[in-house]
Design an enzyme around this catalytic site. Structure first.
Site, short mmCIF file in Angstrom:
data_model
loop_
_atom_site.label_atom_id
_atom_site.label_comp_id
_atom_site.label_asym_id
_atom_site.label_seq_id
_atom_site.Cartn_x
_atom_site.Cartn_y
_atom_site.Cartn_z
N THR A 28 0.84 -1.21 0.00
CA THR A 28 0.00 0.00 0.00
C THR A 28 0.87 1.25 0.00
O THR A 28 1.93 1.27 0.64
CB THR A 28 -0.88 -0.01 1.26
OG1 THR A 28 -1.70 -1.18 1.23
CG2 THR A 28 -1.78 1.22 1.33
N GLU A 103 -0.44 -5.42 5.99
CA GLU A 103 0.88 -5.53 5.35
C GLU A 103 1.74 -6.56 6.07
O GLU A 103 2.43 -7.37 5.43
CB GLU A 103 1.58 -4.16 5.36
CG GLU A 103 0.92 -3.16 4.43
CD GLU A 103 1.48 -1.75 4.53
OE1 GLU A 103 1.26 -0.98 3.59
OE2 GLU A 103 2.14 -1.42 5.54
C1 5RP Z 1 1.61 2.05 4.17
C2 5RP Z 1 3.07 1.87 4.14
C3 5RP Z 1 3.81 2.42 2.98
O1 5RP Z 1 4.55 1.40 2.40
C4 5RP Z 1 4.74 3.51 3.44
O2 5RP Z 1 4.01 4.48 4.15
C5 5RP Z 1 5.47 4.16 2.27
O3 5RP Z 1 4.58 4.90 1.51
P1 5RP Z 1 4.99 5.59 0.16
O4 5RP Z 1 5.27 4.49 -0.83
O5 5RP Z 1 3.77 6.40 -0.24
O6 5RP Z 1 6.20 6.45 0.41
O7 5RP Z 1 3.67 1.29 5.02
O8 5RP Z 1 1.04 1.60 5.36
#
Ligand code: 5RP
Length: 218
Positions: A28, A103
């Protein structure tokens, strides 16, 4: 080159880990979204995907990629997801998007976890990014007191409810020198559903988008 270009570069590089005729676990966030868009180009080669959030499920479906229930899947050879921070041991902080519980479940099931990120996410010591912790709402204050005792400064993520109906505390001021130990310790606090340290089950591969191309750490 922008940070987003670097995220996209790492996401494109993860495609080479996708095996034909398998189900792919999908994370995500903005980097994972780039991976979903890339996966759509080879969707005829895979059997489907397991999503780590409702948002990811919607994006997969919008591309015509079948979304399968994890319980209906025997094995998951690959999980691809972003991170908020990684150290050189591929211990991660995740949950900036609030999807940490699903996740962590998908990461646990998968044989290989490929983490994709831009190179600003690689740090010497985890903790500059506030550690997300999903809590059962009635336990929020108790958990916050426990975190204060451990030197953290928990801040409620206002107006946010997880896909599981819970709340998130973002914990500031932590200098995480032993991520495996802290992850285990936080797992013992009643009322915490999941903490955002992915150290007991770290990533297997980290693909970092950089100005010079994709850097691979294992
Ligand atoms: C979501 C996550 C994402 O992997 C993390 O926040 C990184 O996000 P982005 O790819 O938008 O930088 O752990 O729960």
């Amino acid at each position: 080159m922008t940070r987003d270009d670097m995220k996209k570069m790492a996401a494109e590089a993860a495609l080479e880990y996708v095996e034909a005729g398998t189900v792919v676990g999908v994370g995500t966030g903005s980097t994972a979204n780039h991976f979903i868009d890339a996966l759509a180009r080879i969707k005829h080669k895979i059997d489907g995907a397991v999503a780590s959030s409702e948002a990811t499920a919607q994006r997969l479906q919008s591309h015509g990629i079948p979304v399968l229930d994890l319980n209906a899947v025997d094995e998951l050879p690959l999980y691809v997801d972003g991170a908020d921070e990684s150290n050189k041991y591929l211990h991660l902080i995740k949950g900036g998007g609030g999807a940490l519980t699903r996740e962590k479940i998908v990461a646990a099931v998968s044989r290989t976890f490929v983490c994709i990120a831009d190179d600003s996410k690689l740090v010497d010591v985890l903790g500059a990014f506030p550690l997300p912790i999903e809590v059962i709402p009635m336990a929020r204050s108790y958990v916050a007191r426990q975190l204060l005792q451990r030197g953290g400064r928990p801040v409620l993520r206002e107006g946010f409810v997880t896909d599981n109906g819970n709340q998130i505390l973002d914990v500031h001021n932590l200098e995480i020198l032993d991520p495996v130990q802290l992850e285990s310790e936080l797992n013992q606090i009643v009322g915490i559903v999941t903490n955002g340290l992915f150290a007991r089950r770290p990533a297997d591969v980290l693909l970092l988008g950089t100005e010079q191309g994709v850097r691979k750490l294992t």
